[in-house]
Write a protein that holds these residues in place. Sequence first.
Motif, short mmCIF file in Angstrom:
data_model
loop_
_atom_site.label_atom_id
_atom_site.label_comp_id
_atom_site.label_asym_id
_atom_site.label_seq_id
_atom_site.Cartn_x
_atom_site.Cartn_y
_atom_site.Cartn_z
N ALA A 158 -8.27 -6.41 11.94
CA ALA A 158 -6.95 -5.97 11.46
C ALA A 158 -5.98 -5.84 12.64
O ALA A 158 -6.37 -5.42 13.73
CB ALA A 158 -7.07 -4.63 10.74
N TYR A 175 0.84 -1.19 0.00
CA TYR A 175 0.00 0.00 0.00
C TYR A 175 0.88 1.24 0.00
O TYR A 175 1.67 1.45 0.92
CB TYR A 175 -0.89 -0.04 1.24
N LEU A 198 -4.42 2.81 9.03
CA LEU A 198 -5.14 1.80 8.26
C LEU A 198 -5.87 0.83 9.18
O LEU A 198 -7.02 0.46 8.93
CB LEU A 198 -4.18 1.02 7.36
N VAL A 199 -5.20 0.40 10.24
CA VAL A 199 -5.81 -0.54 11.17
C VAL A 199 -7.06 0.06 11.80
O VAL A 199 -8.09 -0.60 11.91
CB VAL A 199 -4.79 -0.96 12.26
N VAL A 211 -1.31 -5.88 9.03
CA VAL A 211 -0.91 -4.65 8.36
C VAL A 211 0.51 -4.35 8.86
O VAL A 211 0.69 -3.96 10.02
CB VAL A 211 -1.86 -3.48 8.66
N THR A 257 2.73 -1.61 4.43
CA THR A 257 2.71 -0.16 4.26
C THR A 257 4.13 0.34 3.97
O THR A 257 5.09 -0.41 4.08
CB THR A 257 2.18 0.53 5.52
N VAL A 292 -1.27 -6.82 4.28
CA VAL A 292 -0.96 -5.49 3.77
C VAL A 292 0.42 -5.06 4.26
O VAL A 292 0.76 -5.23 5.43
CB VAL A 292 -2.01 -4.46 4.22
N ASP A 340 0.54 2.18 9.30
CA ASP A 340 -0.22 0.98 9.64
C ASP A 340 -1.28 1.27 10.70
O ASP A 340 -2.39 0.73 10.64
CB ASP A 340 0.70 -0.17 10.03
N GLY A 381 -2.14 -4.26 13.46
CA GLY A 381 -1.00 -3.47 13.00
C GLY A 381 0.28 -3.99 13.59
O GLY A 381 0.37 -4.25 14.79
N CYS A 384 -9.54 0.39 2.23
CA CYS A 384 -9.95 -0.43 3.37
C CYS A 384 -11.21 -1.22 3.03
O CYS A 384 -11.33 -2.41 3.39
CB CYS A 384 -10.16 0.43 4.60
#
Length: 201
Positions: free
Chosen positions: A97, A45, A86-87, A139, A77, A75, A83, A99, A60
């Motif tokens: 998710a 990502y 995103l998490v 992630v 990053t 994923v 991360d 991280g 997401c």
Amino acid sequence: VEAPGGCVVMTDGLGNYSPSFKRALLVEALAYIDRFRGRRCVIKYGGAALTRDSLKRSFCDDVLLLQSVGLAPIVVTIADGQDGELVSLLNTKHPRAVGLSGKDAGTLRARRRPDGTPELAEVNKLFIDSLVTQNYVPVISPVALAPDGDCVLDADVVAAELACALGADKLIYLSNVAGVLENGELVTELTAATLRAKLDA
């Protein structure tokens, strides 16, 4: 369709298509879902998707859709701070998710080349396997443990090495860089066998 201002604009809403087209689309989607159910996909990502909130949310949503149809996304990053964001976005809709910095549980270990440049030496496959098996979405930021301290690795390389270590069926790079070009044209999909043949040619 007619827009509020009176002009005509194109719409891609599914309601505008015929029942036969929708049926064909669903059959094609189900075949694709069945093909990849239970398989792993590593997604790097980066690029413009990092800077726009709408693209982050869309990404997401796509990751959660992949997981909901049975694909196991992992994923990677490009930075340690990405991360967490995103998490949080992923977990607002479906709290699965996790991280990770590459330092966590020794997920990524690095060594130094003779010139001092860090390179990935080891992936903690068992740890990531355990998360994926329990239906979590890892992630991972590309910060690795090295004998002389932490180091940041190239996220593209980390994604590729993770895909190899985990036996992933798909490796996807989300970036604003064009990607692999052949005769000036973008190659949208490339199998390992095709790549080997091109390298040998």
